[in-house]
Design an enzyme around this catalytic site. Sequence first.
Site, PDB file in Angstrom:
ATOM      1  N   GLU A   1       3.962 -15.460   0.220  1.00 37.62           N
ATOM      2  CA  GLU A   1       2.892 -16.308   0.741  1.00 37.62           C
ATOM      3  C   GLU A   1       3.208 -17.795   0.646  1.00 37.62           C
ATOM      4  O   GLU A   1       3.054 -18.520   1.624  1.00 37.62           O
ATOM      5  CB  GLU A   1       1.581 -16.018   0.001  1.00 37.62           C
ATOM      6  CG  GLU A   1       0.402 -16.743   0.609  1.00 37.62           C
ATOM      7  CD  GLU A   1      -0.921 -16.354  -0.018  1.00 37.62           C
ATOM      8  OE1 GLU A   1      -1.835 -17.179   0.008  1.00 37.62           O
ATOM      9  OE2 GLU A   1      -1.029 -15.223  -0.544  1.00 37.62           O
TER      10      GLU A   1
ATOM     11  N   HIS B   1      14.166   5.485  -7.916  1.00 36.08           N
ATOM     12  CA  HIS B   1      13.994   6.695  -7.116  1.00 36.08           C
ATOM     13  C   HIS B   1      14.155   6.339  -5.639  1.00 36.08           C
ATOM     14  O   HIS B   1      15.244   6.062  -5.182  1.00 36.08           O
ATOM     15  CB  HIS B   1      12.659   7.354  -7.440  1.00 36.08           C
ATOM     16  CG  HIS B   1      12.556   7.732  -8.890  1.00 36.08           C
ATOM     17  ND1 HIS B   1      13.197   8.823  -9.422  1.00 36.08           N
ATOM     18  CD2 HIS B   1      11.929   7.127  -9.919  1.00 36.08           C
ATOM     19  CE1 HIS B   1      12.967   8.889 -10.726  1.00 36.08           C
ATOM     20  NE2 HIS B   1      12.199   7.873 -11.053  1.00 36.08           N
TER      21      HIS B   1
ATOM     22  N   LYS C   1      -7.333 -11.124   9.446  1.00 29.33           N
ATOM     23  CA  LYS C   1      -8.750 -11.055   9.080  1.00 29.33           C
ATOM     24  C   LYS C   1      -9.648 -11.234  10.292  1.00 29.33           C
ATOM     25  O   LYS C   1     -10.683 -10.558  10.422  1.00 29.33           O
ATOM     26  CB  LYS C   1      -9.071 -12.105   8.016  1.00 29.33           C
ATOM     27  CG  LYS C   1      -8.491 -11.799   6.660  1.00 29.33           C
ATOM     28  CD  LYS C   1      -8.840 -12.890   5.655  1.00 29.33           C
ATOM     29  CE  LYS C   1      -8.278 -12.606   4.286  1.00 29.33           C
ATOM     30  NZ  LYS C   1      -8.610 -13.678   3.332  1.00 29.33           N
TER      31      LYS C   1
END
Length: 115
Positions: free
Chosen positions: A2, A18, A109
Amino acid sequence: NENSKMLCWHHAIPEMNHNERVGWRDKDPNKVVLLLRNDDDYERVKLRMEINKKIFKKYTPNLIELYSKGGSYWEKVFYFIHLTDWVSVILADLHHVDATEVKVIDFLKGQLAKS
């Protein structure tokens, strides 16, 4: 991501050993691996870190290890929070980007608000 507007991601060891580990397939001299470490890490995690360093070095020459500072668990946690926040702001400055600009988030948004 950000503040500096640079793609980055994080994974916690041992979980990253993993599925994420399989994604390391191509050499990329532009990637940087930053290992955030503690002197009092669990011994098995320390071992995994050392093994991972060998793997990372096969794919990028850029490996940085940082050790936390502080006398307690929380001091060490806040040390890394404080340090990495400042690194992100300094990277934004070095790349001449506005650390406060979040147009892509505002767009998302806005689009979600229409639905």
